[in-house]
Design an enzyme around this catalytic site. Structure first.
Site, PDB file in Angstrom:
ATOM      1  N   VAL A   1       0.830  -1.204   0.000  1.00  0.00           N
ATOM      2  CA  VAL A   1       0.000   0.000   0.000  1.00  0.00           C
ATOM      3  C   VAL A   1       0.863   1.252   0.000  1.00  0.00           C
ATOM      4  CG1 VAL A   1      -1.779   1.287   1.224  1.00  0.00           C
ATOM      5  CG2 VAL A   1      -1.888  -1.204   1.163  1.00  0.00           C
TER       6      VAL A   1
ATOM      7  N   TYR B   1      -1.997  -7.964  16.807  1.00  0.00           N
ATOM      8  CA  TYR B   1      -1.875  -7.034  15.682  1.00  0.00           C
ATOM      9  C   TYR B   1      -2.935  -5.943  15.764  1.00  0.00           C
ATOM     10  CZ  TYR B   1      -2.623  -5.207  10.986  1.00  0.00           C
ATOM     11  OH  TYR B   1      -2.844  -4.366   9.912  1.00  0.00           O
TER      12      TYR B   1
ATOM     13  N   LEU C   1      -6.187 -13.721   0.256  1.00  0.00           N
ATOM     14  CA  LEU C   1      -6.886 -14.697  -0.574  1.00  0.00           C
ATOM     15  C   LEU C   1      -6.617 -14.524  -2.065  1.00  0.00           C
ATOM     16  CD1 LEU C   1      -8.932 -16.990  -0.929  1.00  0.00           C
ATOM     17  CD2 LEU C   1     -10.758 -15.263  -0.897  1.00  0.00           C
TER      18      LEU C   1
END
Length: 312
Positions: free
Chosen positions: A12, A135, A182
């Site tokens: 990102v 996390y 995924l």
């Protein structure tokens, strides 16, 4: 503007850095390359190899866009101290460096993992945060720190809580090791890098029995960061969810990957994973209303096609 992008050699962060360069900003990427890639730093950006735990002086920047973090849920359960030290400790060191250098604006890469098991869907920002793993807990702790720094020091802060980020922006794509997401794992079957894809549970109370998730295109995500940068206000910590607002099941994702790649992509049902909610879908109404953001690449076919093109 002169902008520091921490973690800008990651997935990102590199896309956001690329968009910032294209918008005419002076961009410096700070990354320790523990999970990022030097060749992911966009042309036109200055690269500094280093860690947010010891960022050194950062004078001269107008704002920081903060992506540097450890982000594997399973690993965070196995090594929680490492995650607290890197994610919270590193961010506090960065915030101290910002204060010492007179840098008063930050956009923070947060996560939907702060919500844990949701009480309602789509999930609004007002949902109670109940992270189910270290996390998510570390990211929530950073959000808490940003609120305090805004109130006490006048920091202008915006947190963006991502749901499932996917797709690609030109050559900038997912390259995680290990890969836990995924879509890239399904596409690896089509590339011949995996024999099959595992479907963790097919008996959920959803339309086809598989988990439903909200996928947002990385390009749309990056656009939200540019809007958040402009929207940051001194003394205020704003929080926004980022997602499509539409859920796609695991089976739907696999079927779209089959259609895009022309590959049969064998799928095998495996036992459920602990802690996997049946449905996770974002409400992004707040950022759409306040900042005018909307997902322009919302179709699952577009997300998968862009990811597939970047892989080949």
């Amino acid at each position: 503007m002169k902008l520091l992008v921490t973690g800008g050699a990651g997935y990102v962060g590199s896309v956001v850095a690329a968009q910032l360069v294209e918008a005419g900003h002076q961009v410096t990427v700070l990354d320790d390359l523990s999970t990022g890639h030097a060749d992911a730093v966009p042309e036109g950006a200055r690269f500094v190899e280093g860690s947010i735990t010891d960022p050194g002086p950062i004078e001269g920047f107008d704002a920081v866009l903060h992506f540097a973090a450890k982000s594997l849920v399973g690993e965070s359960v196995q090594e929680p101290a490492r995650y607290w030290r890197a994610n919270l400790g590193g961010t506090l060191a960065l915030l101290d460096a910002m204060r010492g250098s007179g840098v008063g604006r930050i956009v923070f890469s947060s996560t939907a993992a702060v919500y844990g098991e949701p009480e309602e869907t789509p999930i609004p920002e007002s949902a109670p945060p109940r992270p189910a793993n270290p996390y998510g807990a570390t990211k929530l702790a950073v959000d808490t720190a940003l609120t305090a720094f805004a109130e006490l020091y006048g920091l202008a802060a915006v947190s963006l809580r991502y749901f499932n980020v996917a797709g690609a922006y030109g050559r900038f794509r997912e390259r995680h090791a290990p890969e836990t997401h995924l879509i890239p794992n399904v596409l690896k079957v089509a590339l011949g890098e995996r024999e099959e894809v595992s479907v963790f549970g097919a008996d959920y109370p959803t339309k086809d029995g598989t988990c439903v998730r909200d996928y947002v295109h990385v390009t749309d995500l990056a656009t939200a960061h540019l809007l958040a940068l402009d929207a940051a206000e001194p003394g205020t910590h704003k929080i926004y969810n980022l997602g499509n607002g539409t859920g796609f099941s695991v089976k739907e994702v696999i079927d779209v990957c089959r259609a895009v790649t022309g590959h049969p992509i064998p799928a095998v049902v495996a036992p459920r994973r602990d802690g996997d909610p049946a449905v996770l879908v974002a409400s992004s109404e707040k950022i759409q209303r306040e900042l005018g953001w909307k997902p322009e690449h919302a179709a699952l076919e577009t997300i998968v096609s862009d990811a597939w093109t970047a892989l080949r």
